[in-house]
Design a protein around this motif. Structure first.
Motif, short mmCIF file in Angstrom:
data_model
loop_
_atom_site.label_atom_id
_atom_site.label_comp_id
_atom_site.label_asym_id
_atom_site.label_seq_id
_atom_site.Cartn_x
_atom_site.Cartn_y
_atom_site.Cartn_z
N GLN A 176 51.70 23.80 36.24
CA GLN A 176 52.30 23.35 37.40
C GLN A 176 53.54 23.80 37.64
N GLU A 177 54.15 24.17 38.83
CA GLU A 177 55.26 24.42 39.44
C GLU A 177 55.74 25.72 38.59
N ALA A 178 54.91 26.58 38.13
CA ALA A 178 55.08 27.60 37.52
C ALA A 178 55.50 29.11 38.03
N PHE A 179 54.94 29.24 39.34
CA PHE A 179 54.87 30.52 39.87
C PHE A 179 55.72 30.72 41.27
N ASP A 180 56.32 31.61 41.55
CA ASP A 180 56.94 31.82 42.88
C ASP A 180 55.85 32.48 43.92
N LEU A 181 55.02 32.79 43.58
CA LEU A 181 53.70 33.52 44.46
C LEU A 181 52.34 33.22 43.79
N VAL A 182 51.53 32.69 44.58
CA VAL A 182 50.02 32.59 43.97
C VAL A 182 49.16 33.29 45.10
N LEU A 183 48.11 34.08 44.80
CA LEU A 183 47.44 34.75 45.66
C LEU A 183 45.88 34.61 45.28
N SER A 184 45.04 34.27 46.11
CA SER A 184 43.57 34.26 46.12
C SER A 184 42.95 35.25 47.08
N ARG A 185 42.17 36.17 46.98
CA ARG A 185 41.41 36.91 47.91
C ARG A 185 39.89 36.71 47.70
N VAL B 287 54.34 41.86 50.81
CA VAL B 287 55.72 42.39 50.99
C VAL B 287 56.65 41.22 51.87
N ALA B 288 55.85 40.92 52.77
CA ALA B 288 56.64 39.98 54.02
C ALA B 288 57.22 38.64 53.11
N THR B 289 56.57 38.09 51.96
CA THR B 289 57.04 37.10 51.28
C THR B 289 58.54 37.39 50.52
N GLY B 290 58.86 38.67 50.26
CA GLY B 290 59.87 39.11 49.57
C GLY B 290 59.64 39.17 48.22
N VAL B 291 58.54 39.38 47.80
CA VAL B 291 58.16 39.58 46.18
C VAL B 291 58.90 40.60 45.60
N THR B 292 59.70 40.35 44.55
CA THR B 292 60.54 41.49 44.11
C THR B 292 60.68 41.16 42.34
N ASP B 293 61.83 42.03 42.00
CA ASP B 293 61.87 41.94 40.55
C ASP B 293 62.32 40.49 40.09
N GLY B 294 61.59 39.99 39.08
CA GLY B 294 61.70 38.48 38.58
C GLY B 294 61.06 37.60 39.18
N TRP B 295 60.12 38.04 39.70
CA TRP B 295 59.12 36.83 40.27
C TRP B 295 58.10 36.93 39.17
N HIS B 296 57.57 35.31 39.18
CA HIS B 296 56.33 35.28 38.48
C HIS B 296 55.24 34.58 39.52
N CYS B 297 54.12 35.61 39.12
CA CYS B 297 53.13 35.68 40.05
C CYS B 297 51.68 35.26 39.66
N LEU B 298 50.61 34.80 40.23
CA LEU B 298 49.48 34.68 39.71
C LEU B 298 48.43 34.94 40.83
N GLU B 299 47.42 35.70 40.20
CA GLU B 299 46.21 35.94 41.20
C GLU B 299 44.93 35.35 40.64
N VAL B 300 44.32 34.53 41.26
CA VAL B 300 43.18 33.84 40.90
C VAL B 300 41.95 34.56 41.54
N GLY B 301 40.97 35.16 40.61
CA GLY B 301 40.03 35.85 41.03
C GLY B 301 40.25 37.02 41.48
N ALA B 302 41.10 37.77 40.25
CA ALA B 302 41.52 39.26 40.47
C ALA B 302 40.65 40.21 40.55
#
Length: 275
Positions: free
Chosen positions: A112-121, A48-63
């Protein structure tokens, strides 16, 4: 204006050698449920603190079980999209705005250069090639995009109160055996505290590591996860020095109403690709 959501040129891969957990195992659903219950509140608060919102393109690696990918898909709706990847993505549920793809971050390319947010947990700690995977995720970010890495540091996590001294010592032996089996599989149990420096060295800016320690007692989601691991990782724990009788006993210790412990340290680290 956002460009259309990319179609990554990724290859099907079923690797993951050395990874302790198997998504085809009968215990996998419960493992993902326990992880979500214990960690999702931390992960989503930071996202939430990143500002992720409508329209963002996101990637989760190892979901994994897909709980965070599904949460992100709701967050970026209706015009954003989420790509959830895993070496074995069988537990990620379908959802509007969510695409699921089999992918190995070590061997398969990312757009490359495709996502506004990338997450890996809880992924990089298991990979010998963690620095290369981190660099690949950074390159997948658009300039100014956010990378979030959530990882454990299992070097800390003491018992604080147990029904007896012997019970507390048994719990500590269980944690030590668990740490040995991960180390034997090539995992870095202290990767969480090293992630921030690695992200800065990879070229990210505004790197912000936040450590979390959660109080545990019988009934805590994190304790449920540990109890589940005594079943899921039974063979490896026995190989690491535990007996079946000790595993049964340590389950009772963790279920005791007087049991109190600290979680390991959970690091949630964010950084941005320079604009």
């Amino acid at each position: 204006m956002k460009t259309p959501f990319p179609t990554p040129a990724v290859a099907a891969s079923t690797s993951g050698e050395g990874y302790v957990f198997d998504n085809d195992n009968v215990h996998a659903d419960e493992h993902h449920r326990c992880l979500a219950a214990s960690l999702d509140p931390i992960t989503t608060a930071r996202l939430v603190a990143t500002g992720v919102t409508d329209g963002w393109h996101c990637l989760e690696v190892g979901a994994g079980g897909g709980s965070i990918a599904s949460w992100l898909a709701e967050r970026v709706a209706p015009t954003g999209q989420v790509l959830a990847t895993d070496v074995n993505p069988v537990h990620i549920p379908a959802a509007p705005g969510l695409r699921v793809q089999r992918h190995d971050v070590v061997r398969d390319p990312l757009p490359q250069e495709a996502f506004d947010l990338v997450l890996s947990r809880l992924v990089l700690r298991h990979l010998a090639e963690r620095h290369a995977a981190l660099a690949a995720m950074m390159r997948a970010l658009r300039p100014g995009g956010w990378l979030q890495i959530d990882e454990f540091d299992i070097d800390y996590g003491p018992v604080l109160l147990a029904p007896s001294r012997a019970a507390g010592e048994l719990y500590e032996r269980f944690l030590a055996a668990k740490a040995r089996l991960f180390a034997d599989a090539g995992a870095d149990g202290a990767w969480g505290r090293r992630a921030a420096a690695a992200m800065r060295e990879a070229g990210l800016v505004d790197v912000d590591p936040v450590p979390y320690v959660v109080p545990w007692h019988a009934g805590s989601p994190g304790v449920h996860l540990l109890i589940h691991l005594t079943h899921q990782l039974r063979d490896q724990l026995v190989a690491a020095g535990m007996t079946d009788a000790e595993l049964a006993e340590v389950r009772q210790v963790m279920r005791h109403p007087e049991f109190r412990a600290s979680s390991c340290v959970i690091y949630s680290v964010q950084g941005r690709r320079p604009a």
